[in-house]
Scaffold this motif. Sequence first.
Motif, PDB file in Angstrom:
ATOM      1  N   VAL A  78       0.860  -1.188   0.000  1.00 32.62           N
ATOM      2  CA  VAL A  78       0.000   0.000   0.000  1.00 32.62           C
ATOM      3  C   VAL A  78       0.893   1.233   0.000  1.00 32.62           C
ATOM      4  O   VAL A  78       2.066   1.152   0.302  1.00 32.62           O
ATOM      5  CB  VAL A  78      -0.919   0.045   1.236  1.00 32.62           C
ATOM      6  N   ASN A 117       1.555 -11.348   2.027  1.00 36.85           N
ATOM      7  CA  ASN A 117       0.941 -10.945   0.771  1.00 36.85           C
ATOM      8  C   ASN A 117      -0.303 -11.746   0.496  1.00 36.85           C
ATOM      9  O   ASN A 117      -0.292 -12.742  -0.195  1.00 36.85           O
ATOM     10  CB  ASN A 117       1.944 -11.113  -0.373  1.00 36.85           C
ATOM     11  N   ARG A 140      -0.971  -8.252  -6.059  1.00 40.75           N
ATOM     12  CA  ARG A 140      -0.915  -6.803  -5.911  1.00 40.75           C
ATOM     13  C   ARG A 140      -1.595  -6.082  -7.061  1.00 40.75           C
ATOM     14  O   ARG A 140      -1.109  -6.042  -8.183  1.00 40.75           O
ATOM     15  CB  ARG A 140       0.543  -6.391  -5.855  1.00 40.75           C
ATOM     16  N   GLU A 189      -2.949 -10.977  -1.191  1.00 35.09           N
ATOM     17  CA  GLU A 189      -3.581 -10.851  -2.501  1.00 35.09           C
ATOM     18  C   GLU A 189      -2.536 -10.515  -3.551  1.00 35.09           C
ATOM     19  O   GLU A 189      -1.522  -9.928  -3.243  1.00 35.09           O
ATOM     20  CB  GLU A 189      -4.591  -9.684  -2.472  1.00 35.09           C
ATOM     21  N   GLN A 239     -11.028  -5.441   2.782  1.00 37.73           N
ATOM     22  CA  GLN A 239     -11.556  -4.485   1.812  1.00 37.73           C
ATOM     23  C   GLN A 239     -11.909  -5.180   0.514  1.00 37.73           C
ATOM     24  O   GLN A 239     -12.913  -4.871  -0.123  1.00 37.73           O
ATOM     25  CB  GLN A 239     -10.514  -3.406   1.517  1.00 37.73           C
ATOM     26  N   ARG A 240     -11.054  -6.094   0.150  1.00 36.72           N
ATOM     27  CA  ARG A 240     -11.267  -6.817  -1.096  1.00 36.72           C
ATOM     28  C   ARG A 240     -12.603  -7.528  -1.146  1.00 36.72           C
ATOM     29  O   ARG A 240     -13.189  -7.730  -2.205  1.00 36.72           O
ATOM     30  CB  ARG A 240     -10.161  -7.864  -1.307  1.00 36.72           C
ATOM     31  N   VAL A 255      -2.334  -4.642   8.549  1.00 32.86           N
ATOM     32  CA  VAL A 255      -2.587  -3.999   7.265  1.00 32.86           C
ATOM     33  C   VAL A 255      -2.978  -5.037   6.207  1.00 32.86           C
ATOM     34  O   VAL A 255      -3.906  -4.820   5.424  1.00 32.86           O
ATOM     35  CB  VAL A 255      -1.353  -3.189   6.798  1.00 32.86           C
ATOM     36  N   ALA A 265      -1.630   5.979   2.347  1.00 32.58           N
ATOM     37  CA  ALA A 265      -2.737   5.145   2.815  1.00 32.58           C
ATOM     38  C   ALA A 265      -2.519   4.753   4.277  1.00 32.58           C
ATOM     39  O   ALA A 265      -3.467   4.740   5.074  1.00 32.58           O
ATOM     40  CB  ALA A 265      -2.880   3.909   1.949  1.00 32.58           C
ATOM     41  N   HIS A 309      -3.602  -2.365  -8.103  1.00 30.96           N
ATOM     42  CA  HIS A 309      -3.842  -1.020  -7.641  1.00 30.96           C
ATOM     43  C   HIS A 309      -5.253  -0.586  -7.960  1.00 30.96           C
ATOM     44  O   HIS A 309      -5.712  -0.685  -9.080  1.00 30.96           O
ATOM     45  CB  HIS A 309      -2.828  -0.059  -8.229  1.00 30.96           C
ATOM     46  N   TYR A 320      -4.900   5.414   7.315  1.00 37.85           N
ATOM     47  CA  TYR A 320      -5.399   4.379   8.223  1.00 37.85           C
ATOM     48  C   TYR A 320      -5.148   4.780   9.666  1.00 37.85           C
ATOM     49  O   TYR A 320      -5.990   4.569  10.534  1.00 37.85           O
ATOM     50  CB  TYR A 320      -4.711   3.036   7.947  1.00 37.85           C
ATOM     51  N   ARG A 352      -6.508  -4.898   4.033  1.00 43.76           N
ATOM     52  CA  ARG A 352      -6.628  -4.970   2.578  1.00 43.76           C
ATOM     53  C   ARG A 352      -7.478  -6.159   2.152  1.00 43.76           C
ATOM     54  O   ARG A 352      -8.301  -6.079   1.249  1.00 43.76           O
ATOM     55  CB  ARG A 352      -5.255  -5.067   1.925  1.00 43.76           C
ATOM     56  N   SER A 353      -7.215  -7.246   2.806  1.00 46.88           N
ATOM     57  CA  SER A 353      -7.952  -8.455   2.473  1.00 46.88           C
ATOM     58  C   SER A 353      -9.447  -8.275   2.729  1.00 46.88           C
ATOM     59  O   SER A 353     -10.298  -8.691   1.929  1.00 46.88           O
ATOM     60  CB  SER A 353      -7.387  -9.604   3.293  1.00 46.88           C
TER      61      SER A 353
END
Lengths: 148, 148
Positions: A15, B140, B144, B142, A56-57, A49, A19, B146, A23, A53-54
């Motif tokens: 990220v 990681n 990557r 996901e 959010q996905r 973090v 960002a 954007h 956060y 992200r996960s």
Amino acid sequence: MTDLTIGQLAERAGVAPSALRFYESEGLIESSRTAGNQRRYARATLRRVAFIRSAQRVGLSLDEIQNALGSLPEGRNPTKADWARLSRSWRPRLDDQIERLERLRDNLDSCIGCGCLSLRTCALYNPGDVLAERGRGAVNLEPRTHRG
Amino acid sequence: MTDLTIGQLAERAGVAPSALRFYESEGLIESSRTAGNQRRYARATLRRVAFIRSAQRVGLSLDEIQNALGSLPEGRNPTKADWARLSRSWRPRLDDQIERLERLRDNLDSCIGCGCLSLRTCALYNPGDVLAERGRGAVNLEPRTHRG
DNA sequence: AGTTGACCTCAAGAGAACTTCAAGTTGCAT
DNA sequence: ATGCAACTTGAAGTTCTCTTGAGGTCAACT
């Protein structure tokens, strides 16, 4: 000493630094500061973090994520109990979302198969036929919720 | 004569009239006009809107939806072939999203089960152990990409 | 004819999730 | 000690998906 700079954390988490600052401003993560006022992140923040992200996905808002993360500690690795709390609270949400997706996918398929596309009978527009009695034109794929 | 006013369409589709005007401005739906310049929607638009909402629910942007809808006709009911096109293009996307969700859900569960939470070994942060060789701290969840 | 409610357009506002910019400071290698 | 990349803050800008508001029109009813 194993702390990460904002650049390192950004790099590893995939990220932007901006960002991460965002956060932090939203209370999703925390940092300590050096004498010179630069942020330093505990290693556990990396996981945090990644988790954000996960989540959010899969369609959760930062608000919801923050809520869920409220049950996780910062600065140290979450324990089994910590995760258990989090999982319990997300499980229904995830199950629900998965079900929605499967329904959409399968309904698309069945529409192709049957070719009906009638308002009254097509599963895509009338899942489970719950609305079949409501006269013509019953169209309601989802429970009515207001978002945004 | 079976046309719908914006209010009727909004009501039945479960969206605000303003949203319908917005969709129209974005080219997602179409309307004809009365002598007095009011919008009238063909019945097929109801389906179209239901579809739009449903697609949004699973995380597609209006742009993507518009793209997909490009293969559907307006003003008449889509044919089997129309849907086939649409489904073909969405299927991988849906499958992918479903898989993501299941992985998140199951990984949450397995984390509870194992209680490990180690960066190198926890499935949540290191799915499929693909990063296990990359030294400590490989995080990681996901691929990557954007966004925004 | 008047009133009411649904409609019209266009512009501005809203909130979510960030990014970009400007101006200045710090940390580290040489 | 010097230089440069990486950092700091705060404010403003961006994209997406709409909603709200102002000012006006249209349709139907009484």
